[in-house]
Design an enzyme around this catalytic site. Structure first.
Site, PDB file in Angstrom:
ATOM      1  N   ASP A 133       1.499  -2.805 -17.595  1.00  0.00           N
ATOM      2  CA  ASP A 133       0.295  -1.632 -17.260  1.00  0.00           C
ATOM      3  C   ASP A 133      -0.022  -0.854 -18.429  1.00  0.00           C
TER       4      ASP A 133
ATOM      5  N   CYS B 152      -2.187 -14.865   4.188  1.00  0.00           N
ATOM      6  CA  CYS B 152      -2.673 -13.796   4.848  1.00  0.00           C
ATOM      7  C   CYS B 152      -3.074 -14.127   6.198  1.00  0.00           C
TER       8      CYS B 152
ATOM      9  N   CYS C 176      -4.740 -11.997   9.678  1.00  0.00           N
ATOM     10  CA  CYS C 176      -4.103 -10.552   9.856  1.00  0.00           C
ATOM     11  C   CYS C 176      -4.636  -9.569   9.155  1.00  0.00           C
TER      12      CYS C 176
ATOM     13  N   CYS D  82      -3.611  -4.143   7.078  1.00  0.00           N
ATOM     14  CA  CYS D  82      -3.920  -3.352   6.083  1.00  0.00           C
ATOM     15  C   CYS D  82      -5.279  -2.634   6.098  1.00  0.00           C
TER      16      CYS D  82
ATOM     17  N   CYS E 156      -5.695   1.696   6.935  1.00  0.00           N
ATOM     18  CA  CYS E 156      -6.240   2.532   5.821  1.00  0.00           C
ATOM     19  C   CYS E 156      -6.726   3.730   6.396  1.00  0.00           C
TER      20      CYS E 156
ATOM     21  N   CYS F 120      -9.424   5.496  -2.124  1.00  0.00           N
ATOM     22  CA  CYS F 120      -8.164   5.143  -1.695  1.00  0.00           C
ATOM     23  C   CYS F 120      -7.304   6.466  -2.258  1.00  0.00           C
TER      24      CYS F 120
ATOM     25  N   CYS G  77       0.036   6.335  -1.973  1.00  0.00           N
ATOM     26  CA  CYS G  77       0.089   5.759  -0.741  1.00  0.00           C
ATOM     27  C   CYS G  77       0.431   4.452  -0.550  1.00  0.00           C
TER      28      CYS G  77
ATOM     29  N   CYS H 211      -1.025   0.549   3.478  1.00  0.00           N
ATOM     30  CA  CYS H 211      -1.368  -0.919   3.740  1.00  0.00           C
ATOM     31  C   CYS H 211      -0.144  -1.737   3.403  1.00  0.00           C
TER      32      CYS H 211
ATOM     33  N   CYS I  98       2.305  -4.277   6.195  1.00  0.00           N
ATOM     34  CA  CYS I  98       2.287  -5.750   6.105  1.00  0.00           C
ATOM     35  C   CYS I  98       3.671  -6.282   6.593  1.00  0.00           C
TER      36      CYS I  98
HETATM   37  C1  B12 Z   1      -6.357   0.350 -11.346  1.00  0.00           C
HETATM   38  C2  B12 Z   1      -5.015   0.154 -10.652  1.00  0.00           C
HETATM   39  C3  B12 Z   1      -4.853   0.740  -9.629  1.00  0.00           C
HETATM   40  C4  B12 Z   1      -6.220   1.720  -8.773  1.00  0.00           C
HETATM   41  C5  B12 Z   1      -7.044   0.505  -8.387  1.00  0.00           C
HETATM   42  C6  B12 Z   1      -6.507  -0.454  -7.422  1.00  0.00           C
HETATM   43  C7  B12 Z   1      -7.204  -1.799  -7.219  1.00  0.00           C
HETATM   44  N1  B12 Z   1      -6.899  -2.490  -6.278  1.00  0.00           N
HETATM   45  O1  B12 Z   1      -7.723  -2.303  -8.451  1.00  0.00           O
HETATM   46  C8  B12 Z   1      -5.573   2.376  -7.761  1.00  0.00           C
HETATM   47  C9  B12 Z   1      -5.104   3.807  -8.618  1.00  0.00           C
HETATM   48  C10 B12 Z   1      -6.362   2.798  -6.361  1.00  0.00           C
HETATM   49  C11 B12 Z   1      -4.212   1.800  -7.511  1.00  0.00           C
HETATM   50  C12 B12 Z   1      -3.186   1.955  -6.521  1.00  0.00           C
HETATM   51  C13 B12 Z   1      -2.189   1.390  -6.395  1.00  0.00           C
HETATM   52  N2  B12 Z   1      -1.388   0.574  -7.234  1.00  0.00           N
HETATM   53 CO1  B12 Z   1      -2.410   0.169  -8.984  1.00  0.00          CO
HETATM   54  N3  B12 Z   1      -2.895  -0.766 -10.693  1.00  0.00           N
HETATM   55  C14 B12 Z   1      -4.197  -0.626 -11.145  1.00  0.00           C
HETATM   56  C15 B12 Z   1      -4.171  -1.720 -12.399  1.00  0.00           C
HETATM   57  C16 B12 Z   1      -3.850  -0.547 -13.634  1.00  0.00           C
HETATM   58  C17 B12 Z   1      -5.274  -2.483 -12.597  1.00  0.00           C
HETATM   59  C18 B12 Z   1      -5.495  -3.207 -11.397  1.00  0.00           C
HETATM   60  C19 B12 Z   1      -6.903  -3.759 -11.525  1.00  0.00           C
HETATM   61  O2  B12 Z   1      -7.063  -4.709 -12.400  1.00  0.00           O
HETATM   62  N4  B12 Z   1      -7.877  -3.651 -10.675  1.00  0.00           N
HETATM   63  C20 B12 Z   1      -9.340  -4.224 -10.922  1.00  0.00           C
HETATM   64  C21 B12 Z   1      -9.785  -5.205  -9.449  1.00  0.00           C
HETATM   65  C22 B12 Z   1     -11.070  -5.672  -9.707  1.00  0.00           C
HETATM   66  O3  B12 Z   1      -8.633  -5.887  -9.220  1.00  0.00           O
HETATM   67  P1  B12 Z   1      -8.462  -6.264  -7.670  1.00  0.00           P
HETATM   68  O4  B12 Z   1      -8.845  -5.472  -6.607  1.00  0.00           O
HETATM   69  O5  B12 Z   1      -7.082  -6.632  -7.664  1.00  0.00           O
HETATM   70  O6  B12 Z   1      -9.084  -7.736  -7.729  1.00  0.00           O
HETATM   71  C23 B12 Z   1      -8.560  -8.832  -8.119  1.00  0.00           C
HETATM   72  C24 B12 Z   1      -8.252  -9.904  -7.314  1.00  0.00           C
HETATM   73  O7  B12 Z   1      -8.072  -9.202  -6.038  1.00  0.00           O
HETATM   74  C25 B12 Z   1      -9.016 -11.080  -7.378  1.00  0.00           C
HETATM   75  N5  B12 Z   1      -9.831 -11.225  -6.290  1.00  0.00           N
HETATM   76  C26 B12 Z   1     -10.027 -10.579  -5.021  1.00  0.00           C
HETATM   77  N6  B12 Z   1     -10.840 -11.289  -4.369  1.00  0.00           N
HETATM   78  C27 B12 Z   1     -10.993 -12.367  -4.821  1.00  0.00           C
HETATM   79  C28 B12 Z   1     -11.678 -13.644  -4.383  1.00  0.00           C
HETATM   80  C29 B12 Z   1     -11.828 -14.819  -5.138  1.00  0.00           C
HETATM   81  C30 B12 Z   1     -12.594 -15.948  -4.775  1.00  0.00           C
HETATM   82  C31 B12 Z   1     -11.347 -14.449  -6.536  1.00  0.00           C
HETATM   83  C32 B12 Z   1     -11.303 -15.758  -7.547  1.00  0.00           C
HETATM   84  C33 B12 Z   1     -10.337 -13.450  -7.026  1.00  0.00           C
HETATM   85  C34 B12 Z   1     -10.415 -12.507  -6.100  1.00  0.00           C
HETATM   86  O8  B12 Z   1      -9.997 -10.502  -8.634  1.00  0.00           O
HETATM   87  C35 B12 Z   1      -9.686  -9.452  -9.093  1.00  0.00           C
HETATM   88  C36 B12 Z   1      -9.147  -9.838 -10.415  1.00  0.00           C
HETATM   89  O9  B12 Z   1      -7.963 -10.450 -10.275  1.00  0.00           O
HETATM   90  C37 B12 Z   1      -2.612  -2.360 -12.286  1.00  0.00           C
HETATM   91  C38 B12 Z   1      -2.050  -2.610 -13.423  1.00  0.00           C
HETATM   92  C39 B12 Z   1      -2.677  -3.781 -14.225  1.00  0.00           C
HETATM   93  N7  B12 Z   1      -2.781  -3.580 -15.520  1.00  0.00           N
HETATM   94  O10 B12 Z   1      -3.126  -4.791 -13.586  1.00  0.00           O
HETATM   95  C40 B12 Z   1      -1.774  -1.408 -11.164  1.00  0.00           C
HETATM   96  C41 B12 Z   1      -1.178  -2.434 -10.203  1.00  0.00           C
HETATM   97  C42 B12 Z   1      -2.004  -3.395  -9.571  1.00  0.00           C
HETATM   98  N8  B12 Z   1      -0.835  -1.173  -9.005  1.00  0.00           N
HETATM   99  C43 B12 Z   1       0.332  -1.226  -8.540  1.00  0.00           C
HETATM  100  C44 B12 Z   1       0.751  -0.216  -7.407  1.00  0.00           C
HETATM  101  C45 B12 Z   1       2.324  -0.618  -7.117  1.00  0.00           C
HETATM  102  C46 B12 Z   1      -0.214   0.373  -6.949  1.00  0.00           C
HETATM  103  C47 B12 Z   1      -0.092   1.127  -5.525  1.00  0.00           C
HETATM  104  C48 B12 Z   1       0.924   0.360  -4.491  1.00  0.00           C
HETATM  105  C49 B12 Z   1       0.633   2.526  -5.955  1.00  0.00           C
HETATM  106  C50 B12 Z   1       0.841   3.357  -4.668  1.00  0.00           C
HETATM  107  N9  B12 Z   1       1.800   3.068  -3.847  1.00  0.00           N
HETATM  108  O11 B12 Z   1       0.205   4.430  -4.557  1.00  0.00           O
HETATM  109  C51 B12 Z   1      -1.428   1.394  -5.134  1.00  0.00           C
HETATM  110  C52 B12 Z   1      -1.600   0.113  -4.046  1.00  0.00           C
HETATM  111  C53 B12 Z   1      -3.441   0.531  -3.601  1.00  0.00           C
HETATM  112  C54 B12 Z   1      -3.950  -0.884  -3.225  1.00  0.00           C
HETATM  113  N10 B12 Z   1      -4.036  -1.168  -2.179  1.00  0.00           N
HETATM  114  O12 B12 Z   1      -4.435  -1.434  -4.519  1.00  0.00           O
HETATM  115  C55 B12 Z   1       1.186  -2.522  -8.934  1.00  0.00           C
HETATM  116  C56 B12 Z   1       0.704  -3.624  -7.910  1.00  0.00           C
HETATM  117  C57 B12 Z   1       2.079  -4.461  -7.793  1.00  0.00           C
HETATM  118  C58 B12 Z   1       1.909  -5.639  -6.751  1.00  0.00           C
HETATM  119  N11 B12 Z   1       3.070  -6.124  -6.157  1.00  0.00           N
HETATM  120  O13 B12 Z   1       0.727  -5.991  -6.546  1.00  0.00           O
HETATM  121  C59 B12 Z   1       0.283  -2.776 -10.420  1.00  0.00           C
HETATM  122  C60 B12 Z   1       0.232  -4.368 -10.747  1.00  0.00           C
HETATM  123  C61 B12 Z   1       0.961  -2.066 -11.540  1.00  0.00           C
HETATM  124  C62 B12 Z   1       2.253  -2.753 -11.839  1.00  0.00           C
HETATM  125  N12 B12 Z   1       2.349  -3.029 -13.466  1.00  0.00           N
HETATM  126  O14 B12 Z   1       3.339  -3.046 -11.201  1.00  0.00           O
HETATM  127  N13 B12 Z   1      -3.989   0.993  -8.645  1.00  0.00           N
HETATM  128  S1  SF4 Z   2      -3.005   2.711  -0.751  1.00  0.00           S
HETATM  129 FE1  SF4 Z   2      -3.473   3.788   1.249  1.00  0.00          FE
HETATM  130  S2  SF4 Z   2      -5.681   4.543   0.882  1.00  0.00           S
HETATM  131 FE2  SF4 Z   2      -5.112   3.008  -0.777  1.00  0.00          FE
HETATM  132  S3  SF4 Z   2      -5.908   1.214   0.395  1.00  0.00           S
HETATM  133 FE3  SF4 Z   2      -3.815   1.105   0.908  1.00  0.00          FE
HETATM  134  S4  SF4 Z   2      -3.761   2.390   3.003  1.00  0.00           S
HETATM  135 FE4  SF4 Z   2      -5.623   2.647   2.007  1.00  0.00          FE
END
Ligand code: B12
Ligand code: SF4
Length: 363
Positions: free
Chosen positions: A146, A200, A203, A206, A210, A226, A253, A256, A260
């Site tokens: 990260d 998934c 289901c 999550c 939220c 979020c 938080c 979600c 699961c």
């Molecule tokens: C920015 C970020 C956040 C942001 C935005 C989260 C998000 N969903 O993007 C915030 C601050 C909200 C956040 C929160 C959390 N985060 Co965070 N975060 C990151 C970070 C730095 C980047 C994530 C990212 O690239 N987002 C961009 C969006 C576009 O990505 P995405 O929503 O996942 O979409 C992808 C896929 O879903 C896919 N996709 C979705 N739909 C579809 C459909 C098709 C057809 C296809 C092909 C692809 C596809 O495409 C996207 C690109 O792969 C990563 C570390 C890293 N460098 O990757 C950690 C990371 C994801 N976070 C992590 C964690 C632990 C959390 C939290 C659990 C912390 C907490 N308890 O509060 C929460 C979880 C919230 C949640 N529900 O996601 C861990 C997750 C570990 C895991 N097992 O998944 C990571 C990987 C850090 C780590 N090194 O461990 N996070």
């Molecule tokens: S981390 Fe909490 S606020 Fe963020 S998507 Fe999950 S349930 Fe919603």
């Protein structure tokens, strides 16, 4: 990156991949897999997410252009990515729900209760890479946790570590989602693993649970709603409409993930570094609100909480106190910070006191 070194005999790539997995396990990583660098579909999804502004004020998510989805642009010569997962599960879901239901207590996301995972994992990944080099000879690599524009979950999914759930976290069918991710970019053409497939099904727990409706569609998270973003990443005042929905979540938080069904299979980590510090898993809001800046910095040293700073800590706790029952301890705590030097803290305290006005506080 230097080219993979010439060795006396040609490198047995399949044997090297097997050794990488073994060494990763020896280093304490519960998961390890290898993927290629092709992420075109994910890149399109990421671009769409950014275009919609769902990243809020996390400008750094947009800053690096295509590098995040193109590993070889970040590190020229990269052919494969070794992804690892490190468990932080606690198997204390019942206690977590109890804390969430007790308005006077503070909820800190499970990932942040102990030592900051970044340093720990990066150090282990570096050692892992050095051990591989010691066995096969020098090769080009760089480790990430990260720490750079890396699409960690997409790479880990492609490496077979799990699928991206509707909440967007990576889920492993043998271990749930309570694990961190890290990577080694390498210039070795190692054989790749099969990507994980989604389980998934229908289901949607999550999405339904939220508190702020941040999962606006399966796999699409509006970070601006979020609670993890609001309490950790967001600077300044939090939207008053969202404040009541935050409850007692003061840092991150987990809802979600707590709902699961796959997390029934999560294991409890035996990593001493991930044990809760400062009794953060049982602390009350007034206790934590009383920490001075000096105390905050001392107590949170080496944890993920420290980076977001004392003012944001107080802002978050003030909001949680506004959502708490109007007990004398809660009201006294709020009164004690009415004159805070930080305008955002003051605003949050006033908001909280206003919420309690008419219930217990004569104003
Ligand atoms: C920015 C970020 C956040 C942001 C935005 C989260 C998000 N969903 O993007 C915030 C601050 C909200 C956040 C929160 C959390 N985060 Co965070 N975060 C990151 C970070 C730095 C980047 C994530 C990212 O690239 N987002 C961009 C969006 C576009 O990505 P995405 O929503 O996942 O979409 C992808 C896929 O879903 C896919 N996709 C979705 N739909 C579809 C459909 C098709 C057809 C296809 C092909 C692809 C596809 O495409 C996207 C690109 O792969 C990563 C570390 C890293 N460098 O990757 C950690 C990371 C994801 N976070 C992590 C964690 C632990 C959390 C939290 C659990 C912390 C907490 N308890 O509060 C929460 C979880 C919230 C949640 N529900 O996601 C861990 C997750 C570990 C895991 N097992 O998944 C990571 C990987 C850090 C780590 N090194 O461990 N996070
Ligand atoms: S981390 Fe909490 S606020 Fe963020 S998507 Fe999950 S349930 Fe919603």
């Amino acid at each position: 990156m230097s080219p993979a070194a010439a060795v006396d005999a040609p490198l047995d790539l399949a044997a090297t991949a097997a050794r990488v997995r073994q060494l990763a396990r020896d280093m304490g990583f519960q998961r390890c897999g290898i993927s290629g660098v092709e992420l075109a579909e994910d890149e399109a999804f990421l671009a769409d997410w950014l275009d919609r502004g769902l990243h809020g004020s996390m400008d750094w998510m947009a800053r690096h252009g295509s590098k995040r989805a193109r590993p070889a642009e970040l590190l020229p010569g990269t052919l494969r990515v070794i992804s690892v997962g490190l468990d932080y599960g606690r198997r204390d879901d019942a206690e977590a729900w109890q804390t969430l239901a007790d308005g006077e207590r503070a909820y800190v996301a499970r990932y942040a209760l102990g030592r900051d995972y970044h340093k720990l994992m990066r150090h282990r990944l570096q050692t892992l890479a050095e051990r591989i080099a010691a066995e096969i000879g020098p090769f080009g690599y760089r480790v990430f946790v990260d720490s750079a524009p890396v699409l960690e979950r997409a790479l880990a999914r492609n490496a077979g570590l799990g699928w991206i759930g509707k909440h967007t976290c990576l889920i492993d069918r043998d271990g749930g989602s309570w694990f961190f991710l890290g990577e080694i970019y390498v210039d070795l053409p190692l054989p790749v693993d099969a990507p994980a497939t989604s389980h998934c099904g229908t289901c949607a727990r999550c999405i339904d649970v939220c508190p702020t409706g941040a999962i606006v569609a399966p796999h699409r998270l509006d970070a601006r709603r979020c609670i993890s973003y609001l309490t950790i990443e967001h600077e300044g005042a939090i939207d008053p409409e969202l404040r009541p929905l935050i409850g007692n979540r003061i840092f991150g938080c987990d809802d979600c993930q707590l709902v699961c069904p796959w997390n029934k299979f999560a294991r409890r980590t035996d990593e001493p570094d991930f044990r809760a510090r400062n009794d953060l898993d049982t602390a009350t809001l007034p206790e934590l609100f009383a920490w001075s800046e000096e105390e905050f910095l001392r107590r949170t040293e080496g944890t993920a909480i420290r980076r977001s700073g004392h003012a944001r800590w107080l802002r978050n706790i003030a909001i949680a106190l506004g959502n708490a029952p109007a007990t004398p301890a809660v009201l006294e705590a709020l009164e004690s910070r009415r004159d805070s030097a930080d305008p955002v803290v003051r605003d949050s305290v006033e908001w909280a006191l206003d919420r309690h006005a008419g219930t217990a506080r004569p104003r």
